[in-house]
Design a protein around this motif. Structure first.
Motif, mmCIF file in Angstrom:
data_model
loop_
_atom_site.group_PDB
_atom_site.id
_atom_site.type_symbol
_atom_site.label_atom_id
_atom_site.label_comp_id
_atom_site.label_asym_id
_atom_site.label_seq_id
_atom_site.Cartn_x
_atom_site.Cartn_y
_atom_site.Cartn_z
ATOM 1 N N ASP A 98 0.819 -1.224 0.000
ATOM 2 C CA ASP A 98 0.000 0.000 0.000
ATOM 3 C C ASP A 98 0.853 1.274 0.000
ATOM 4 O O ASP A 98 0.583 2.211 -0.763
ATOM 5 N N ASP A 99 1.867 1.318 0.869
ATOM 6 C CA ASP A 99 2.655 2.556 0.996
ATOM 7 C C ASP A 99 3.414 2.872 -0.288
ATOM 8 O O ASP A 99 3.414 4.016 -0.754
ATOM 9 N N ALA A 100 4.055 1.856 -0.862
ATOM 10 C CA ALA A 100 4.838 2.095 -2.085
ATOM 11 C C ALA A 100 3.938 2.559 -3.221
ATOM 12 O O ALA A 100 4.273 3.490 -3.965
ATOM 13 N N VAL A 101 2.778 1.918 -3.358
ATOM 14 C CA VAL A 101 1.880 2.273 -4.467
ATOM 15 C C VAL A 101 1.287 3.670 -4.236
ATOM 16 O O VAL A 101 1.199 4.480 -5.167
ATOM 17 N N ALA A 102 0.928 3.955 -3.001
ATOM 18 C CA ALA A 102 0.387 5.293 -2.703
ATOM 19 C C ALA A 102 1.449 6.369 -2.947
ATOM 20 O O ALA A 102 1.143 7.454 -3.458
ATOM 21 N N ASP A 103 2.701 6.074 -2.594
ATOM 22 C CA ASP A 103 3.797 7.041 -2.846
ATOM 23 C C ASP A 103 3.889 7.374 -4.339
ATOM 24 O O ASP A 103 3.981 8.538 -4.718
ATOM 25 N N LEU A 104 3.905 6.326 -5.165
ATOM 26 C CA LEU A 104 4.062 6.552 -6.621
ATOM 27 C C LEU A 104 2.843 7.309 -7.156
ATOM 28 O O LEU A 104 2.968 8.185 -8.018
ATOM 29 N N THR A 105 1.673 6.993 -6.612
ATOM 30 C CA THR A 105 0.454 7.679 -7.055
ATOM 31 C C THR A 105 0.546 9.169 -6.742
ATOM 32 O O THR A 105 0.232 10.020 -7.589
ATOM 33 N N VAL A 106 0.999 9.487 -5.519
ATOM 34 C CA VAL A 106 1.165 10.898 -5.147
ATOM 35 C C VAL A 106 2.218 11.554 -6.039
ATOM 36 O O VAL A 106 2.058 12.703 -6.473
ATOM 37 N N ALA A 107 3.284 10.813 -6.350
ATOM 38 C CA ALA A 107 4.323 11.362 -7.232
ATOM 39 C C ALA A 107 3.727 11.736 -8.589
ATOM 40 O O ALA A 107 4.045 12.789 -9.149
ATOM 41 N N LEU A 108 2.844 10.888 -9.108
ATOM 42 C CA LEU A 108 2.224 11.195 -10.409
ATOM 43 C C LEU A 108 1.287 12.394 -10.297
ATOM 44 O O LEU A 108 1.226 13.236 -11.197
ATOM 45 N N VAL A 109 0.552 12.475 -9.187
ATOM 46 C CA VAL A 109 -0.343 13.640 -8.995
ATOM 47 C C VAL A 109 0.496 14.918 -8.942
ATOM 48 O O VAL A 109 0.184 15.919 -9.612
ATOM 49 N N LEU A 110 1.567 14.884 -8.160
ATOM 50 C CA LEU A 110 2.444 16.065 -8.070
ATOM 51 C C LEU A 110 3.035 16.404 -9.437
ATOM 52 O O LEU A 110 3.124 17.581 -9.816
ATOM 53 N N ILE A 153 -5.251 0.899 -1.040
ATOM 54 C CA ILE A 153 -4.300 1.850 -1.635
ATOM 55 C C ILE A 153 -4.961 3.212 -1.840
ATOM 56 O O ILE A 153 -4.339 4.263 -1.608
ATOM 57 N N GLY A 154 -6.225 3.209 -2.242
ATOM 58 C CA GLY A 154 -6.943 4.475 -2.416
ATOM 59 C C GLY A 154 -6.972 5.273 -1.123
ATOM 60 O O GLY A 154 -6.763 6.500 -1.119
ATOM 61 N N SER A 155 -7.191 4.596 0.005
ATOM 62 C CA SER A 155 -7.238 5.286 1.304
ATOM 63 C C SER A 155 -5.860 5.832 1.675
ATOM 64 O O SER A 155 -5.737 6.970 2.152
ATOM 65 N N ALA A 156 -4.807 5.011 1.460
ATOM 66 C CA ALA A 156 -3.443 5.472 1.771
ATOM 67 C C ALA A 156 -3.085 6.688 0.916
ATOM 68 O O ALA A 156 -2.408 7.619 1.376
ATOM 69 N N THR A 157 -3.553 6.689 -0.320
ATOM 70 C CA THR A 157 -3.296 7.820 -1.226
ATOM 71 C C THR A 157 -4.072 9.050 -0.764
ATOM 72 O O THR A 157 -3.532 10.171 -0.733
ATOM 73 N N PRO A 275 6.558 2.765 -16.160
ATOM 74 C CA PRO A 275 6.380 1.383 -16.647
ATOM 75 C C PRO A 275 5.862 0.409 -15.585
ATOM 76 O O PRO A 275 6.544 -0.559 -15.240
ATOM 77 N N HIS A 276 4.671 0.632 -15.076
ATOM 78 C CA HIS A 276 4.027 -0.274 -14.097
ATOM 79 C C HIS A 276 4.971 -0.554 -12.921
ATOM 80 O O HIS A 276 5.296 -1.713 -12.631
ATOM 81 N N ILE A 277 5.379 0.519 -12.235
ATOM 82 C CA ILE A 277 6.402 0.394 -11.187
ATOM 83 C C ILE A 277 5.885 0.788 -9.800
ATOM 84 O O ILE A 277 6.674 1.005 -8.889
ATOM 85 N N ALA A 278 4.548 0.891 -9.655
ATOM 86 C CA ALA A 278 4.045 1.477 -8.399
ATOM 87 C C ALA A 278 4.500 0.711 -7.158
ATOM 88 O O ALA A 278 4.757 1.313 -6.121
ATOM 89 N N SER A 279 4.622 -0.605 -7.247
ATOM 90 C CA SER A 279 5.038 -1.363 -6.050
ATOM 91 C C SER A 279 6.531 -1.700 -6.090
ATOM 92 O O SER A 279 7.017 -2.444 -5.231
ATOM 93 N N ALA A 280 7.247 -1.145 -7.079
ATOM 94 C CA ALA A 280 8.608 -1.616 -7.345
ATOM 95 C C ALA A 280 9.672 -0.931 -6.495
ATOM 96 O O ALA A 280 10.535 -0.219 -7.007
ATOM 97 N N THR A 281 9.617 -1.145 -5.175
ATOM 98 C CA THR A 281 10.742 -0.786 -4.312
ATOM 99 C C THR A 281 11.332 -2.093 -3.771
ATOM 100 O O THR A 281 10.644 -3.117 -3.733
ATOM 101 N N VAL A 282 12.574 -2.038 -3.355
ATOM 102 C CA VAL A 282 13.238 -3.257 -2.853
ATOM 103 C C VAL A 282 12.455 -3.838 -1.680
ATOM 104 O O VAL A 282 12.105 -5.030 -1.658
#
Ligand code: NDP
Length: 315
Positions: A98-110, A153-157, A275-282
């Motif tokens: 959830d956190d990684a995907v919400a982070d990337l979502t916020v990055a795209l909004v910004l 994820i929507g709530s975390a975002t 490229p479909h990377i929303a959850s792609a952190t180590v």
């Protein structure tokens, strides 16, 4: 806990997985790709990454299959009804991403609001040095963000964007006990939003939920951010709306036919593409891998899955 039963080839990998996870599965279960397994009937558990479709044909090819463990929270590539009909259980990896995907979502909004990647292109192109000015942009504070799919994820975002001062509205199949206003339909949500963020599951139930009507309700000053699945948005209608400036821009992590991105999107400056990377952190990909292995271990030990998909009922 060590898995029970014959070690060899009880676990098979379907499609491509990250090398570290393939190694983990090989070390722990002697897992291999389906194509490399001499006796497909020995396979009890299939580990499925994003991409390959698992339907009746693929299940027929693994006659001893008992469990499908999806490496991801979305499982629209698996025919869960067919699996259930055959008594095959299915798990996925909710919560840990959830956190990684919400982070990337916020990055795209910004990015769509402030033009970070467009500004980067502007500097690199030499336009700044040549005396041109980068256009004025919009801040997140007081921006009306509509979340389409207020789940985990929507709530975390929504929490993150709310902390940045955005005004949140949402649409899901049913209203939630949250401090944000509910919109009855996706069109209503778009009408009330400067940015619509799509975070529903994929699959038949949400196909083209974001269609021309929703895009027109968003309007020429509105942005679309899609981190859900390409199928949720009518991509042809989106490309048209962007090219004709009927919406202001888009941030897209997912596409209808990955890894292919429509040629016209590549040429538009008001679009941010990842490229479909929303959850792609180590850390997140490792947590997802551990959760898949917890599910495999549970199944091989004769216990219920740890995180079954909702259609299977929570353990
Ligand atoms: P959840 O199940 O927690 O949330 C899904 C939300 O979508 C729920 O609020 C649900 O509403 C809503 N929803 C479902 N169907 C509809 C519909 N027809 N109309 C309106 N709303 C609908 O899932 P997660 O938050 O864990 O994950 C969401 C999705 O994000 C995943 O399924 C996946 O597709 C995508 N994803 C993408 C990633 C990427 O890399 N880009 C990474 C991870 C996830 P209700 O609660 O009312 O049923």
């Amino acid at each position: 806990m060590e898995p029970e039963g014959p070690a060899e080839h009880r676990v098979a990998v379907v499609g491509a997985l990250m090398p570290f996870f393939r190694d983990w599965l090989a070390d722990r279960y002697a897992a291999a790709s389906v194509a490399d397994i001499p006796d497909p009937a020995a396979v009890a558990v299939a580990v499925v990454g994003p991409g390959p479709t698992i339907g009746a044909t693929e299940m027929d090819a693994l006659p001893g299959l008992e469990a499908i463990t999806v490496y991801g929270v979305g499982y629209d590539n698996v025919d869960v009804a067919e699996a259930a009909r055959r008594g095959i259980v299915v798990s996925h990896t909710p919560d840990v991403l959830d956190d990684a995907v919400a982070d990337l979502t916020v990055a795209l909004v910004l990015d769509v609001l402030r033009g970070v990647t467009a500004a980067d292109r502007f500097v690199r192109s030499g336009k700044w040095a040549a005396g041109e000015r980068f256009p004025l942009t919009r801040e997140v504070g007081r921006t009306r963000v509509g979340i389409l799919g207020l789940g985990r994820i929507g709530s975390a975002t929504a929490e993150r964007l709310s902390a940045l001062g955005a005004v949140i509205t949402y649409h899901s199949r049913s209203p939630k006990d949250v401090p944000w206003a509910y919109a009855a339909t996706p069109v209503d949500l778009a009408r009330l939003s400067d940015v619509v963020v799509v975070l529903t599951p994929g699959g038949d139930g949400t196909r083209h939920l974001v269609n021309r009507d929703v895009l027109d309700a968003l309007g020429p000053d509105g942005f679309l951010v899609n981190v859900a699945r390409g199928s949720v948005v009518d991509e042809d209608a989106l490309v048209e709306a962007l090219a004709e400036h009927r919406i202001a821009g888009a941030g897209l992590d997912v596409f209808a036919d990955e890894p292919h991105v429509p040629e016209r999107l590549l040429t538009l400056d008001n679009v941010v593409l990842t490229p479909h990377i929303a959850s792609a952190t180590v850390a997140t990909r490792e947590a997802m891998a551990r959760l898949v292995m917890d599910n495999i271990d549970a199944h091989l030990a004769g216990r219920p899955l740890v995180t079954p998909v909702p259609e299977m009922g929570r353990a």
